[in-house]
Design a protein around this motif. Structure first.
Motif, PDB file in Angstrom:
ATOM      1  N   GLU A   1       1.315  15.955  -2.013  1.00  0.00           N
ATOM      2  CA  GLU A   1      -0.116  15.784  -1.815  1.00  0.00           C
ATOM      3  C   GLU A   1      -0.373  14.344  -1.391  1.00  0.00           C
ATOM      4  N   GLN A   2      -1.152  14.181  -0.319  1.00  0.00           N
ATOM      5  CA  GLN A   2      -1.444  12.848   0.179  1.00  0.00           C
ATOM      6  C   GLN A   2      -2.430  12.155  -0.749  1.00  0.00           C
ATOM      7  N   LEU A   3      -2.054  10.956  -1.230  1.00  0.00           N
ATOM      8  CA  LEU A   3      -2.868  10.223  -2.183  1.00  0.00           C
ATOM      9  C   LEU A   3      -3.606   9.046  -1.563  1.00  0.00           C
ATOM     10  N   ALA A   4      -2.982   8.385  -0.625  1.00  0.00           N
ATOM     11  CA  ALA A   4      -3.586   7.176  -0.072  1.00  0.00           C
ATOM     12  C   ALA A   4      -3.178   7.013   1.380  1.00  0.00           C
ATOM     13  N   THR A   5      -4.031   6.341   2.122  1.00  0.00           N
ATOM     14  CA  THR A   5      -3.771   6.008   3.526  1.00  0.00           C
ATOM     15  C   THR A   5      -4.053   4.527   3.726  1.00  0.00           C
ATOM     16  N   VAL A   6      -3.056   3.804   4.207  1.00  0.00           N
ATOM     17  CA  VAL A   6      -3.186   2.372   4.477  1.00  0.00           C
ATOM     18  C   VAL A   6      -3.413   2.198   5.967  1.00  0.00           C
ATOM     19  N   VAL A   7      -4.543   1.615   6.347  1.00  0.00           N
ATOM     20  CA  VAL A   7      -4.921   1.508   7.759  1.00  0.00           C
ATOM     21  C   VAL A   7      -5.036   0.054   8.196  1.00  0.00           C
ATOM     22  N   VAL A   8      -4.274  -0.821   7.555  1.00  0.00           N
ATOM     23  CA  VAL A   8      -4.361  -2.254   7.870  1.00  0.00           C
ATOM     24  C   VAL A   8      -3.456  -2.618   9.036  1.00  0.00           C
ATOM     25  N   VAL A   9      -2.227  -2.121   9.040  1.00  0.00           N
ATOM     26  CA  VAL A   9      -1.254  -2.467  10.076  1.00  0.00           C
ATOM     27  C   VAL A   9      -1.634  -1.754  11.372  1.00  0.00           C
ATOM     28  N   LYS A  10      -1.467  -2.429  12.501  1.00  0.00           N
ATOM     29  CA  LYS A  10      -1.887  -1.887  13.792  1.00  0.00           C
ATOM     30  C   LYS A  10      -0.717  -1.468  14.684  1.00  0.00           C
ATOM     31  N   LYS A  11       0.501  -1.855  14.351  1.00  0.00           N
ATOM     32  CA  LYS A  11       1.645  -1.532  15.199  1.00  0.00           C
ATOM     33  C   LYS A  11       2.683  -0.758  14.388  1.00  0.00           C
ATOM     34  N   ALA A  12       3.713  -0.277  15.097  1.00  0.00           N
ATOM     35  CA  ALA A  12       4.699   0.615  14.489  1.00  0.00           C
ATOM     36  C   ALA A  12       5.355  -0.021  13.275  1.00  0.00           C
ATOM     37  N   VAL A  13       5.499   0.774  12.217  1.00  0.00           N
ATOM     38  CA  VAL A  13       6.101   0.299  10.975  1.00  0.00           C
ATOM     39  C   VAL A  13       7.612   0.265  11.140  1.00  0.00           C
ATOM     40  N   GLN A  14       8.220  -0.857  10.782  1.00  0.00           N
ATOM     41  CA  GLN A  14       9.668  -1.027  10.879  1.00  0.00           C
ATOM     42  C   GLN A  14      10.366  -0.791   9.541  1.00  0.00           C
ATOM     43  N   HIS A  15       9.772  -1.261   8.459  1.00  0.00           N
ATOM     44  CA  HIS A  15      10.439  -1.142   7.163  1.00  0.00           C
ATOM     45  C   HIS A  15       9.388  -1.070   6.059  1.00  0.00           C
ATOM     46  N   LEU A  16       9.622  -0.169   5.116  1.00  0.00           N
ATOM     47  CA  LEU A  16       8.809  -0.052   3.905  1.00  0.00           C
ATOM     48  C   LEU A  16       9.703  -0.339   2.716  1.00  0.00           C
ATOM     49  N   LEU A  17       9.245  -1.179   1.806  1.00  0.00           N
ATOM     50  CA  LEU A  17      10.065  -1.551   0.662  1.00  0.00           C
ATOM     51  C   LEU A  17       9.175  -1.692  -0.565  1.00  0.00           C
ATOM     52  N   TRP A  18       9.453  -0.836  -1.570  1.00  0.00           N
ATOM     53  CA  TRP A  18       8.725  -0.926  -2.840  1.00  0.00           C
ATOM     54  C   TRP A  18       9.335  -2.036  -3.680  1.00  0.00           C
ATOM     55  N   LYS A  19       8.505  -2.675  -4.456  1.00  0.00           N
ATOM     56  CA  LYS A  19       8.986  -3.705  -5.362  1.00  0.00           C
ATOM     57  C   LYS A  19       9.818  -3.047  -6.462  1.00  0.00           C
ATOM     58  N   PRO A  20      10.994  -3.598  -6.809  1.00  0.00           N
ATOM     59  CA  PRO A  20      11.859  -2.952  -7.796  1.00  0.00           C
ATOM     60  C   PRO A  20      11.169  -2.793  -9.141  1.00  0.00           C
ATOM     61  N   LYS A  21      11.659  -1.822  -9.894  1.00  0.00           N
ATOM     62  CA  LYS A  21      11.097  -1.527 -11.208  1.00  0.00           C
ATOM     63  C   LYS A  21      11.399  -2.688 -12.157  1.00  0.00           C
ATOM     64  N   ALA A  22      10.351  -3.130 -12.871  1.00  0.00           N
ATOM     65  CA  ALA A  22      10.497  -4.208 -13.841  1.00  0.00           C
ATOM     66  C   ALA A  22      10.756  -3.634 -15.227  1.00  0.00           C
ATOM     67  N   ASP A  23      11.033  -4.539 -16.179  1.00  0.00           N
ATOM     68  CA  ASP A  23      11.292  -4.085 -17.545  1.00  0.00           C
ATOM     69  C   ASP A  23      10.070  -3.432 -18.168  1.00  0.00           C
ATOM     70  N   SER A  24       8.889  -3.881 -17.757  1.00  0.00           N
ATOM     71  CA  SER A  24       7.665  -3.334 -18.331  1.00  0.00           C
ATOM     72  C   SER A  24       7.268  -2.008 -17.717  1.00  0.00           C
ATOM     73  N   GLY A  25       7.971  -1.531 -16.719  1.00  0.00           N
ATOM     74  CA  GLY A  25       7.638  -0.273 -16.084  1.00  0.00           C
ATOM     75  C   GLY A  25       7.540  -0.432 -14.581  1.00  0.00           C
ATOM     76  N   PRO A  26       7.280   0.660 -13.859  1.00  0.00           N
ATOM     77  CA  PRO A  26       7.192   0.585 -12.392  1.00  0.00           C
ATOM     78  C   PRO A  26       5.981  -0.192 -11.932  1.00  0.00           C
ATOM     79  N   SER A  27       6.191  -0.969 -10.884  1.00  0.00           N
ATOM     80  CA  SER A  27       5.105  -1.715 -10.253  1.00  0.00           C
ATOM     81  C   SER A  27       4.984  -1.221  -8.828  1.00  0.00           C
ATOM     82  N   TYR A  28       3.867  -0.588  -8.521  1.00  0.00           N
ATOM     83  CA  TYR A  28       3.707   0.041  -7.221  1.00  0.00           C
ATOM     84  C   TYR A  28       3.180  -0.978  -6.208  1.00  0.00           C
ATOM     85  N   THR A  29       4.024  -1.938  -5.875  1.00  0.00           N
ATOM     86  CA  THR A  29       3.721  -2.915  -4.834  1.00  0.00           C
ATOM     87  C   THR A  29       4.596  -2.601  -3.636  1.00  0.00           C
TER      88      THR A  29
END
Length: 1473
Positions: A564-592
């Motif tokens: 299910e689609q949750l969010a749409t990011v419309v800031v970038v204007k050109k083709a996406v080359q790489h997506l990288l989530w911030k690694p999970k910290a000790d306190s839990g996942p950080s969705y950056t």
């Protein structure tokens, strides 16, 4: 000894060239090893013990491939001991300096023939470079004197190997395919021919020992001895005293040779024959003899040789190293190691250490004496494309490269850098790698051939999935199954791959099964389709979400469980080359999420608030999807696109980025600062990874066949611009030079002199009775210069294609504002049409028919209504009104186009009859200009070709096209001829004429496809609308292709116009919003409003307001606010921004005033406030109240600013700086809490401090405090009441006061260091000295008189020149930036006493200067670290005030303005507190 420009180390160097015996060379004297790679030379040095060789230098070789290299054999040779000779592609022989990497000299005297061998020799005790090649040429080159000799051996079309005798360096062995000649280098005489090989020779090696390598006597060569006895004495003298015996006590010289048939020959020159022949086994452990091959020339097996003491080292076909020794009259071998798994090409000796390189691209070091393996070094035959560390074993690194190979590096092993190379069954170049998160040693990879497989490194077993992508597999990743209930996959982990613009999921347990495409798992595929233009995907660290990047820059966030689609990011204007989530910290996942795209910036999105709230929501909830229109932080600094990102596993806030600007940037994402930049690569960088075990170590790979490792602590550059500046400076010293094959002249008068050539023919008697001729050519060679560069005139330019729509092209060739107004006009016309149609349909629906007569009347009314609807709306008044309404979009010095131009262009995008009228007008234009061919073609498009043919026949103006179009014999023949001629024209490049021939035979769709294929979109659109009766499918196809082409070319205005003409309003708005100028964004917002999408209309409108504000186009901001809805609250920002700009853009450059007078800010309204002048804060509050923004609305206004605008970025220009300052001050004045008020005021000051310009900081601080400390209370009154535990007063006020003083001190320092102040100060000093002398004389005359204390103090004050009321001076010091005067506070009295004119000037008297310095000593903070900590920056961008004051006092004493007492007094004050 050899300097290095890089900070890092090359962990995996480029591979040596295959198949060449001279691709590597060594020198045992200083343990140097040089290697010829693809386009560079590596200089390495061996280390004792089990250590990898040290890379000393990488010498680039311009853009030419390298083949061979040879070191000067003596390091102590003064002229050439530091050089290396090389053979480059194009028959170029070039000499390099190993210290600097510069090309010293070169020659091209092989004249395009092949060059197959190179070595160093000596002629008349001078070092020479000897090369052999095609045409039997032996070129002896003396670089020191730029001279050369060319010797041609008779009846030898190809010379393959050359090796100089180490005991007599004036002689060289030359291999002529299967024969060997001993040649005198000075005169080119062949001293002897040696024959015996049946296949082409691969390697020659001289024996350098003193003892005879043969243990026993060998048979004599009586025939050769008899021939020598028969020769005359003169001829025998030509042998240079060789020993004539051929018995076992011979002293040689001896050498060994090998050929492509695995044969080794040992030769004795004095005996003129080979002594022993040996056959190298395929494998030393025994083998079955292979079946005979009829054509032996196809067998090219490479056997390198090297003498070790009295033994001989060689290799086998399968990479074994053998040691041959003489035992009982026979030579027998002993296997030393089998480290290589493929053929060995080079074998080099360093004392007891032998270094080998081969086809497996490995470099091995082996100690023969101790039979110990010293080191192994993997090399890269192509550049690395992927790097990844094993999550279970931090010491294991996987490297995928373009040579279809995966290398597994093991750090910390007993043998340095133990490497496992896997290439078997890998189909294509490695593009992506991914380790399994749980199962150790399972490595997933994708290739350029579409293969997806996983490797078990424990047994090197490869498991390939049966399904291949049709094109490359760009990304692979392990993750739990998506939609497990719908997909039916119960496995814990699945393999995902991206290729062919889709993401597929594969079952590991069923590799032969078809994969599942994610587009088939979407819950509601009819309404919510999975995107087709996917460019990247990435799972979140906890595998709860899936991020998908698109070609247009959007990023979609899906929930993995149900897609299910949750969010749409419309800031970038050109083709996406790489997506990288911030690694999970000790306190839990950080969705950056970090996003790299074809833009130069990196976008960071903190999605914690969105995703954590949406994770458990039901899909039926319509408020599920979130639209993200603002990045949390933007990292700017790269000069080209960013293609890879990597988070640090040691410090979560540190991010590394790899870019096409040849650099790698380290970022501190918490504040957006640049930590360091690595510029050691010389090509586009593809990958970077942090070491999981060492926080100060990174690995990176670029397009240069090397893997680098480097430490951030040793970086000297902070930004890509600094690294590229260093690289450009280094490259400027290495300009490519001219080949020396052609003589160049030093001056114009020398052009008449030609090269002096002399040919000497010498006949000698060779070993055979035949007489041969050796031709020697002598000439001068030149050094390297710049004439090898190709002239820019060689590159031709394509001629411009004449437009088929000259009138339309002329109208459309205007500035982009014309297209903006055209879009808005077309939108207004479409709205008028819809309004007319809806009103007529409502009127028809209200009528009810009762009788047959009524029905007939209704039928007639319907026909009339259809005719009425067919009429076009009168667009002219609509266009006139629209262009007048939006006239503010016009650029400066540009005129409004007439309405006829807008109406003419709109015809192209209107109804078929309108297009027909446009074609008629274009045809008339062509005919008036005599373009009969163009007019004929357009008649064909319009469908009026028959009439035109008849008219042309009557006027005798038929063309081949018209003749071929007329039926000659039959209609069938005419159709075939038209189709054949269309194909012929298409082959010639005239697609438009070819399409017209297809139209003649009614193949309209084929004609349209042909035009689209060759990018003739206007013509295709005209044909669709005139010949196919407005076919919707064809129209969508043509417009869609045209839109894609326009977007690809960057013509967003045209693309949006096309989309708008076909009713795709939202797509047109989205396309136009990809531009960054404020006008395009404003039009995009208006189109979004027409679609009813208020959210995107507001977001795009705010982007337009922001861009106009940053460019300080405040008139546009006001105009935008009048037409945009939902963004009226932005007026609070524009109001404050306008007031700030009035402060910094004053026309009076003599003295700045930081107060607002009634005439400037509203006249009567300002005067009603009670005070004649107001400061910035008061004026902002007053104008906000006048605009209707009350205190109760502050919290909602603050929420709007926080939602849509972020100030957590660094300013990129002065205009951007003041916009950020305006935003921060707005947030400060609207802040709902005491703490937020303090934070935003500090942020405004931080922007000015980090910008590093004292005049900008002065403007900000004095605008906030125009009367100095007296305005502190006023500024403090704007803050909310503090809560318990909060610091009172806020720290930001202390920071503001320190910045206030610090800016003045910095500008005073600039003023004192200039030349404009000294005349006034010295004149005032002269007056003081004269008055002091007069007072002393008077005291001497009246020594008995007592001076009253008050008089003494008054005299002292006057003598010191203390500033008196009314005695102010206002000099101006103009800075290089924009003629902005930098002013300094004159005295403390000026601050507190002159409220109406709170302005600041430089002191021009000694007294006022002393007063100012004393005031700064009392108020400036002495601890700069406390100031830096409070303002939140690592170090102040301005110099320390204490240091500046010390420099001012010292300079004033040096200029005799201050005496020693003044200097000591002030310096004591600076150091005592």
């Amino acid at each position: 000894m050899y300097s290095r420009e890089m900070v890092g180390e090359v962990l995996l160097p480029p591979s040596p060239n295959w198949f060449f015996i001279n691709a590597q060379d060594s020198r045992a004297e200083d343990q140097l090893l040089v290697t010829a790679t693809y386009r560079s030379i590596l200089v390495q040095q061996l280390n004792p013990g089990k250590k990898l060789p040290t890379l000393l230098k990488v010498i680039p070789n311009q853009n030419e491939k390298l083949q061979f290299v040879r070191l000067c054999p003596r390091a102590s040779e003064p002229e050439y001991g530091h050089t290396v000779a090389s053979v480059c592609e194009g028959s170029i022989v070039r000499l390099f300096n190993m210290h600097t990497g510069d090309a010293i000299a070169e020659h091209r005297h092989h004249e395009g023939l092949s060059v197959n061998g190179i070595c160093w020799g000596s002629v008349d005790k001078e070092e020479v470079v000897v090369t052999v090649g095609g045409g039997g040429r032996v070129v002896v080159w003396q670089p020191q004197h730029s001279a050369y000799q060319t010797h041609t051996l008779p009846q030898t079309p190809e010379l393959t190997v050359v090796e100089v005798n180490p005991k007599d360096r004036g002689q060289a062995l030359v291999a002529a395919t299967k024969e060997i000649a001993l040649v005198n280098l000075k005169n080119g005489w062949v001293l002897t021919w040696l024959k015996g090989h049946d296949m082409n020779i691969y390697c020659l090696r001289w024996y350098e020992g003193e003892e005879n390598p043969f243990a026993e006597e060998y048979p004599t060569n009586s025939r050769a001895e008899a021939m020598m006895e028969d020769r005359s004495g003169e001829e025998r003298n030509k042998t240079h005293g060789w020993q004539q015996n051929s018995r076992g006590d011979s002293n040689g010289p001896f050498f060994a040779s090998s050929d492509h048939g695995r044969n080794i020959y040992l030769w004795d020159i004095s005996a003129k024959r080979y002594v022993t022949k040996m056959n190298v086994p395929i494998m030393a452990s025994g083998y079955k003899r292979p079946p005979p091959v009829k054509d032996k020339t196809k067998l090219k097996q490479h056997i390198p040789l090297a003498w070790y003491k009295k033994g001989l080292l060689s290799s086998t076909v399968h990479g074994e190293l053998l040691l041959w020794t003489s035992q009982m009259g026979k030579w027998k071998y002993k296997p030393l190691h089998h480290l290589h798994n493929r053929a060995i090409y080079n074998l080099l000796l360093f004392g007891d250490v032998v270094v080998t390189s081969g086809q497996d691209r490995m470099l091995y070091g082996y100690d023969v004496a101790h039979q110990a393996h010293l080191f192994q070094l993997s090399t890269l035959g192509a550049f690395a494309t992927s790097l990844t560390f094993c999550p279970q074993d931090a010491s294991r690194l996987a490297v995928g490269s373009m040579d279809n190979t995966i290398r597994l590096l093991k750090f910390g092993s007993p043998t340095p850098l133990q490497t496992l190379t896997v290439s078997h069954n890998i189909k294509g170049k490695i593009l992506s790698l991914c380790w399994h998160p749980e199962q150790e040693g399972h490595l997933l990879f994708g290739t350029a051939a579409g293969q997806v497989a996983w490797l078990n490194i424990s047994n090197s077993h490869l498991n390939t999935f049966a399904y291949y992508h049709q094109k490359a597999s760009y990304k692979v990743e392990w993750a739990p199954p998506v939609c497990p209930h719908k997909s039916g996959i119960s496995e814990t982990w699945c393999a995902y791959s991206y290729g062919d613009r889709e993401i597929v999921m594969r079952s590991v347990s069923s590799p032969l099964a078809n994969p599942l495409s994610l587009k088939n798992l979407v819950p509601d595929p009819d309404n919510k389709k999975f995107p087709k233009d996917v460019t990247e995907f990435a799972f979140s660290p906890d595998y709860s979400f899936l991020a998908v990047g698109l070609n247009d820059g959007q990023v979609l966030i899906y929930r993995r469980q149900d897609l299910e689609q949750l969010a749409t990011v419309v800031v970038v204007k050109k083709a996406v080359q790489h997506l990288l989530w911030k690694p999970k910290a000790d306190s839990g996942p950080s969705y950056t999420l970090a996003v790299a795209s074809n833009e130069n910036d990196i976008q960071l999105f903190c999605l914690d608030n969105f995703l954590k709230g949406l994770q458990d929501k039901s899909p039926d909830d319509h408020s599920l999807e979130v639209l993200v229109t603002q990045a949390t932080r933007v990292l700017s600094g790269h000069e080209a696109r960013v293609v890879w990102l990597s988070w640090s596993p040691h410090k979560p806030s540190v991010l590394a980025s790899a870019s096409y600007d040849h650099t790698i940037q380290l970022w501190e994402t918490d504040n957006g600062s640049m930590l360091g930049n690595y510029g050691g690569h010389s090509a586009r960088v593809f990958r970077v990874e942090f070491s999981p075990s060492d926080p100060d170590l990174l690995f990176s790979a670029a397009e240069e066949n090397a893997l680098h490792c480097w430490r951030p602590s040793k970086l000297t550059c902070k930004t890509p611009a600094e690294s590229n500046a260093v690289l450009k400076e280094y490259r400027a010293k290495k300009e490519p030079g001219v080949a020396a094959g052609e003589e160049t002249t030093a001056a114009p008068q020398d052009t008449s002199e030609s090269k002096q050539e002399s040919a000497v023919s010498v006949q000698i008697e060779a070993n055979t009775t035949a007489t041969v001729t050796i031709t020697t050519t002598t000439t001068k060679a030149t050094s390297v210069s710049d004439s090898t560069k190709k002239s820019s005139s060689d590159s031709g330019k394509k001629a411009a294609v004449k437009s088929f729509f000259p009138k339309l092209h002329k109208v459309c060739s205007r500035k982009k504002t014309f297209h903006h107004l055209l879009l808005l006009s077309l939108l207004a016309v479409e709205e008028a049409k819809q309004e007319r149609d809806s009103s007529q349909q409502k009127g028809a629906a209200g009528k009810d028919s009762e009788t047959l007569e009524d029905d007939l009347e209704d039928l007639e009314g319907d026909e009339a209504q259809e005719k009425e609807l067919a009429k076009e709306v009168d667009a002219r008044p609509i266009v006139v009104d629209t262009t007048e309404k939006y006239s503010f979009l016009l650029e400066k010095d540009s005129e409004m186009a007439p309405p006829e131009d807008f109406l003419y262009v709109m015809q192209m995008h209107g109804q078929p009859q309108q297009v027909d009228a446009l074609l008629a007008a274009e045809i008339e234009t062509h005919e008036s200009k005599g373009n009969a061919s163009h007019a004929s073609l357009m008649h064909c498009w319009r469908g009026s070709l028959g009439t035109h043919i008849h008219l042309a026949a009557k006027q005798k103006k038929l063309t081949p096209f018209l003749v071929a179009s007329a039926p000659q014999v039959s209609m069938k023949l005419w159709e075939v001829a038209c189709e054949a001629y269309a194909e012929q024209l298409l082959a010639e490049g005239d697609a438009v004429t070819a399409a017209s021939y297809l139209l003649n035979i009614h193949k309209v769709e084929e004609a349209i496809d042909m035009l689209l294929q060759h990018r003739h979109f206007r013509e295709a659109l005209a044909i669709v609308k005139t010949r196919l009766g407005f076919s919707q499918d064809q129209l969508e196809k043509v417009v869609g292709r045209w839109v894609n082409s326009a977007i690809y070319d960057g013509n967003m205005d045209l693309a949006a116009l096309l989309q708008l003409s076909t009713g795709q309003l939202e797509a047109a708005a989205r396309t136009l919003s990809r531009r960054t100028d404020s006008g395009s964004l404003f039009v995009s917002a208006q189109v979004y409003t027409a679609t009813g999408n208020a959210e995107l209309a507001i977001s795009t409108g705010l982007m337009a307001l922001r861009e106009a504000s940053v460019r300080q186009e405040m008139d546009k901001v006001e105009a935008f606010l009048c037409h945009l809805s939902g963004v009226k609250w932005f007026r609070v920002v524009s109001t404050l921004h306008c007031l700030l700009l009035k402060v910094i853009q004053q026309e009076d450059t003599v003295c700045f005033s930081y107060l607002f007078h009634p005439s400037e800010s509203g006249g009567e309204a300002a005067a009603a406030g009670g005070r004649g002048s107001t400061c910035l804060v008061e004026e902002v509050k007053r104008q906000w109240e006048a605009q209707g923004f009350s205190q109760s609305q502050y919290q909602s206004l603050y929420q709007h600013l926080e939602t849509h605008f972020s100030t957590q970025q660094s300013p990129s220009s002065v205009k951007h700086l003041w916009f950020l300052v305006s935003l921060s001050l707005c947030k400060c004045l609207l802040a709902p809490s005491y703490q937020l008020w303090d934070q935003h005021l500090t942020a405004a000051l931080r922007h000015a401090v980090t910008w590093g310009k004292a005049d900008q900081l002065l403007h900000l601080t004095h605008a906030l405090l125009p009367r100095g400390r007296d305005d502190m209370a006023l500024l403090r009154s704007t803050a909310p009441e503090p809560q318990e535990g909060e610091m009172v007063p806020p720290p930001s006020l202390h920071v503001l006061w320190q910045c206030y003083q610090q800016a003045e001190v910095a500008l005073l320092h600039t003023y004192i260091m200039g030349d404009t102040c000294w005349s006034d100060l010295q004149k005032d000093k002269y007056v003081i000295d004269r008055d002091t002398e007069a007072v002393n004389q008077e005291e001497a005359q009246i020594s008995q008189a007592a001076v009253h204390p008050s008089d003494a103090s008054s005299a002292s004050a006057v003598g010191e020149g203390v500033l008196q009321p009314g005695s102010e001076c206002r000099p101006t010091h103009v800075t290089p930036e924009g003629n902005v005067p930098v002013l300094c506070q004159e005295t403390k009295a000026v601050i507190s006493g002159r409220d109406e004119e709170a302005s600041f000037c430089f002191p021009r008297s000694v007294g006022s200067l002393k007063t100012s310095l004393s005031f700064y000593l009392e108020n400036i903070d002495r601890d700069p670290e406390v100031f830096s900590e409070m303002i939140g920056v690592t170090s102040s961008a301005l110099s320390t005030p204490i240091v500046l004051l010390q420099e001012i006092v010292t300079l004033l004493h040096r200029k005799d303005i201050f005496d020693s007492a003044d200097k000591e007094s002030f310096l004591f004050g600076l150091g005592a507190q």
